[in-house]
Design an enzyme around this catalytic site. Structure first.
Site, PDB file in Angstrom:
ATOM      1  N   HIS A  47       8.505  10.728   7.256  1.00 38.07           N
ATOM      2  CA  HIS A  47       9.384  11.003   8.401  1.00 38.07           C
ATOM      3  C   HIS A  47       9.816  12.470   8.454  1.00 38.07           C
ATOM      4  O   HIS A  47       9.738  13.131   9.489  1.00 38.07           O
ATOM      5  CB  HIS A  47      10.645  10.151   8.333  1.00 38.07           C
ATOM      6  N   ARG A  96      -0.772 -16.093   4.676  1.00 37.70           N
ATOM      7  CA  ARG A  96      -1.031 -17.178   3.708  1.00 37.70           C
ATOM      8  C   ARG A  96      -0.363 -18.484   4.123  1.00 37.70           C
ATOM      9  O   ARG A  96      -0.927 -19.550   3.983  1.00 37.70           O
ATOM     10  CB  ARG A  96      -0.466 -16.783   2.338  1.00 37.70           C
ATOM     11  N   ASP A 147       3.731   6.168  11.692  1.00 36.38           N
ATOM     12  CA  ASP A 147       5.034   6.600  11.201  1.00 36.38           C
ATOM     13  C   ASP A 147       5.939   6.371  12.404  1.00 36.38           C
ATOM     14  O   ASP A 147       5.893   7.118  13.382  1.00 36.38           O
ATOM     15  CB  ASP A 147       5.010   8.084  10.813  1.00 36.38           C
ATOM     16  N   HIS A 148       6.725   5.317  12.355  1.00 35.10           N
ATOM     17  CA  HIS A 148       7.401   4.885  13.582  1.00 35.10           C
ATOM     18  C   HIS A 148       8.327   5.963  14.152  1.00 35.10           C
ATOM     19  O   HIS A 148       8.691   5.922  15.317  1.00 35.10           O
ATOM     20  CB  HIS A 148       8.150   3.564  13.373  1.00 35.10           C
ATOM     21  N   LYS A 192      20.377   7.436   0.925  1.00 37.25           N
ATOM     22  CA  LYS A 192      20.899   6.114   1.257  1.00 37.25           C
ATOM     23  C   LYS A 192      22.393   6.078   0.918  1.00 37.25           C
ATOM     24  O   LYS A 192      22.873   6.852   0.100  1.00 37.25           O
ATOM     25  CB  LYS A 192      20.179   5.040   0.442  1.00 37.25           C
TER      26      LYS A 192
END
Lengths: 516, 380
Positions: A266, A68, A203-204, A366
């Site tokens: 993952h 944008r 999915d890296h 986390k």
């Protein structure tokens, strides 16, 4: 590119014999939607730049950013320059790459902007003498996918899915939906514009060398695969530990939580690679077929099982990696009464011949004490404790650890007699470390995945049925939690290894979590 | 260059000391190995444990060489956690990545142990455990090695929760009243096995005493021992003396009851037993022999006596670093012999304890009785 493919190519073309690649990447235009975003700056452009530097992209390939925000080509190139500098890429590499980078401003909802994009692409391809191969990269929030796919389709930006050129492919980032229903709807949107063979779901994790090495370790060595079953393996632990909190992703994370953000993709990818049968050929669909079979062999947890076999929790205040950390509910953008889990531990089973009775313990969270991703294969104890009479009661199990990140490598622990006149058994380990052995860091996952997409190899990308089956597993857990059948949401201090309930989950089976 | 006295080779990250950043330190270590691998030939990064060493700057002169020797014997990722006098420009936690390398025995490359120095001030001290936890090598045992002399900060106890083994040296405690507090850190209270180097140093004493009672005449007397005397250096009985008495008492089921002067009376099955400690006189006994002299906080003689029906008067004497101890039997018949005394330097003691992963029940029993004895002693 893969070994079987190379063999087939060599059969068709004797001059290919001994070649390590199937061929050079086709010239192609990478069209990045969401080009002004964080993912583009941090991952995509540095990866493309590195591929260009390493001469792995066709020199006529180009990158077109689409977003944008109004911006000139030069301003976009300058952003890349900054990103390149942050990644330690020399200025001369950037200069060479920058002449192939362009920017087009537009909104995803405006068909005229897509028509203008088509004109730009065709003009660029004419100027550069390329056949019109394109990779569309959706580096945007999922909410924009529908508009972008609609724009691509209506502007006629997709070439047929045939094997020849020009070809069109689309890369999409996780999350692939929020549940099974939305994943199916998303897949339908993609299939309205692209054939499944043209859809590359990133999915890296799958692009990481260490993840690819799971299959090499298992199937490329004679010693491991015979042990890779319930007869010798006691249990498997898969862990993805993060030190970071929710950072600036609260809007997304509040809806996703650890279950959808990490476990659905993952962790289940790591599980399927660990548990899959050897494929008949090392090619995309053969590998993905076997991964799908693993997911099919996992019966989604019943509500009672969710209560017994899952733990969920949220981080509270604490300290992580030498810095104070606020609690999840104090993070910007997080509801003060949020019930989103930032930690999950779960016991899963793969009900097939190979893995019957072998639990797979998964945990992710986390604000844990350290960043670490690893798969640990814990082997059974020998049938007879020969050294008990010598006072060696508790010899530790052999554990094969596949360290995905950081400190990428593999270690195997075993008991050894400590030097001395008495019999004392010490746990020792044999360690392979990528960095110290090969003297170089493994390449970034995105480099590998972008190159594979350019080469048309989808082995390391998730297929539609994989994604949907993974959602079936996750939906069963989420549904039980929503219905109040699951465990209560616990808390854990930031910097700890999760809530107290995590230990009983594995201890009741007579096992313990391995330290990461 | 391969022996204990060889000078180590140091590698250091060019980033030097900076605000603590776990990811940056890992990157620096990786960078160091990458650079070392290309410039120095065979460089082996080795780690068999994480060893966490809280200390103060004044401690480091004393323990630095010991730690180098520990990592030569047992390569490890070493965390040097040091208190820093606060300065405005260096507030907060700070970190530095280095490595210490030793030539491989026989040549052929360097074996390197990573060292991560973390310095803290009053405000940032409580963050140390989380800083250390973020850099532990996951699949290696973690050892908390407490060789600091000063008062431990409150958060140091939290370091024990991330350790598999906790090694202390009660010899470093300021005084008698402080020994029990150290021994009370044993498992079940702190969560990981506690090993006291004062106990580790007793190993040759215990071996020789045990071996003495393998012989027929002393063996007959073991259940009629009435008197135990431990001679020691220093003004007060050192921790090792209490632990040795506690060990003998716990093995022979003696129960401490009361203090009589400088004697502690124990109840043993069928008889009382007296345990006493005597200060070593510089001019007498084995301490005067040419053996480097007695170390502070050391035991120089252990004497056990029993009466009828199996009279025994047996003592073991040792001083300093002497390679042998003298076992003197005066009753039932006079006999003297020298036996090997496996004296170990501090680093060897530490490495020996690093190998010990299970709780040390004999030590715990000894420490429990030693604690009771000290309580009686202090009341007196």
């Amino acid at each position: 590119m893969n070994a079987v493919g190379a063999t087939e190519a060599a059969a068709a073309n004797p001059l290919r014999e001994g070649s390590v690649t199937l061929g050079a990447a086709d010239p192609c235009t990478f069209v990045v939607f969401g080009a002004s975003g964080d993912l583009t700056r941090r991952k995509l452009l540095p990866a493309l730049l590195a591929l260009s530097r390493d001469k792995l992209l066709h020199p006529k390939s180009a990158v077109v950013g689409f977003a944008r925000r109004p911006m000139t080509d030069d301003a976009f190139r300058e952003e890349i320059r900054e990103s390149a500098a942050e990644h330690g890429i020399p200025d001369h590499d950037w200069r060479r790459f920058a002449s192939s980078v362009f920017y087009r401003a537009g909104t995803f909802e405006n068909a005229a902007d897509f028509a203008a994009l088509r004109k730009s692409l065709e003009s660029l391809e004419r100027d550069r003498g390329t056949p019109g191969n394109r990779i569309y990269y959706l580096a945007t929030p999922p909410a924009s996918y529908e508009a972008i796919l609609g724009g691509i389709r209506s502007a006629g930006l997709v070439h047929d899915a045939g094997l020849g050129t020009p070809w069109s492919r689309v890369i999409v980032e996780k999350p692939f939906g929020e549940d099974l229903e939305s994943a199916r709807a998303l897949n339908a949107q993609f299939h309205a514009a692209f054939d499944e063979r043209q859809v590359f779901r990133i999915d890296h994790y799958l692009g990481k060398e260490t993840v690819q090495n799971i299959l090499v370790l298992r199937l490329g060595n004679g010693i491991f695969e015979p042990l890779w079953n319930s007869r010798y393996v006691d249990h498997v632990q898969i862990a993805v530990a993060e030190t970071v909190g929710v950072e600036m992703r609260a809007n997304y994370y509040e809806r996703a939580g650890a279950l959808r953000d990490i476990l659905q993709n993952h962790m289940l990818q790591l599980l399927t690679l660990t548990a899959m049968e050897p494929p008949s050929r090392f090619e995309a669909d053969a590998v993905r077929d076997e991964k799908v079979k693993v997911l099919r062999a996992m019966t989604p947890l019943s509500r009672r099982q969710v209560a017994e076999r899952t733990v969920r929790a949220q981080y509270a205040r604490g300290a992580v990696a030498g810095a104070p950390a606020v609690g999840y509910r104090e993070e910007p953008g997080v509801a003060p009464d949020s019930s989103t889990e930032t930690f999950i531990a779960v016991r899963l089973e793969v009900d097939n011949w190979r893995w019957a009775g072998v639990p797979f313990y998964l945990r992710t969270g986390k604000r844990l004490p350290k960043r670490a991703t690893e798969i640990a294969i814990a082997f059974r104890q020998p049938p007879y404790a020969l050294f008990r009479s010598a006072g060696c009661e508790a010899i530790e199990s052999n554990v094969l650890r596949l360290r995905i990140q950081p400190d990428e490598g593999i270690s195997l622990s075993f008991g050894s007699k400590a030097p001395g006149q008495t019999l004392h058994i010490d746990p020792v380990r044999m360690d392979f470390n990528y960095l110290t052995y090969f003297g170089a860091d493994p390449p970034e996952a995105y480099e590998r995945l972008l190159l594979d997409c350019n080469l048309g190899d989808s082995t390391l990308f998730a297929r539609r049925d994989e994604v949907e089956l993974a959602w079936e597993q996750v939906d069963a857990i989420a549904a039980a939690w929503s219905a109040g059948d699951g465990p209560a949401l616990g808390t854990y201090p930031a910097g700890s290894w999760g809530p107290p309930e995590t230990d009983p989950l594995i201890a009741r089976d007579g096992r313990r979590w391995l330290r990461l | 260059m391969t022996g204990p006295g060889a000078a180590p080779i140091r590698l250091a990250s060019p980033e030097g000391d900076h605000g603590f950043d776990a990811a940056a330190l890992e990157r620096e270590l990786r960078g160091m190995w990458k650079a070392a691998a290309t410039s120095r030939g065979s460089v082996y990064r080795a780690a068999m444990a994480n060893i966490v060493v809280p200390h103060s700057p004044s401690d480091f002169d004393r323990i630095g060489p010991v730690l180098i020797e520990v990592t030569r014997r047992h390569p490890a990722r070493l965390f040097l956690v040091e208190r820093r006098d606060s300065a405005p420009a260096e507030a907060g936690l700070r970190g530095r990545a280095t490595a210490v390398c030793h030539l491989r025995p026989g040549g052929g490359g360097l074996i390197c142990s990573e060292q991560i120095a973390i310095t803290w001030d009053d405000a940032s001290g409580p963050l140390v455990p989380s800083a250390v936890a973020s850099l532990l090598v996951g699949d290696l045992p973690s050892v908390l090695l407490e060789l600091n002399r000063g008062a431990d900060p409150a958060w140091q106890e939290k370091l024990a929760t991330i350790a598999d083994v906790r090694i202390v040296d009660s010899n470093l405690a300021p005084g008698l009243a402080d020994y029990p507090a150290i021994w009370r850190r044993h498992p079940g209270r702190a969560g990981c096995p506690l090993h006291d180097l004062a106990w580790a140093r007793l190993t040759p004493w215990r071996e020789i005493l045990a071996e003495a009672f393998d012989r027929p005449e002393p063996a007959r007397a073991i259940s009629s021992i009435q008197d135990l005397m431990i001679r020691h250096t220093g003004a007060e009985p050192p921790p090792g003396a209490w632990l040795l008495a506690g060990w003998i008492a716990s093995r022979l089921r003696w129960v401490p009851r009361q203090l009589n002067g400088r004697h502690i009376r124990f109840d043993a099955p069928g008889r009382p037993v007296s345990v006493s400690f005597e200060k070593d006189a510089p001019s007498r006994g084995p301490a005067g022999r040419a053996s480097g002299g007695p170390a502070p906080h050391s035991i120089v003689e252990v004497r056990l006596r029993s009466g009828d029906p199996a009279p025994l008067d047996l003592s073991v004497e040792h001083a300093g670093h002497a390679p042998t101890a003298r076992v003197v039997m005066r009753a039932p018949r006079a006999k003297e012999r020298d036996v090997p005394f496996a004296y170990r330097e501090l680093a060897a003691c530490i490495v020996g304890e690093i190998h010990r992963h299970e709780p040390n029940l004999a030590f715990e029993d000894a420490a429990r009785i030693a604690e009771e004895m000290i309580a009686l002693w202090r009341k007196g």
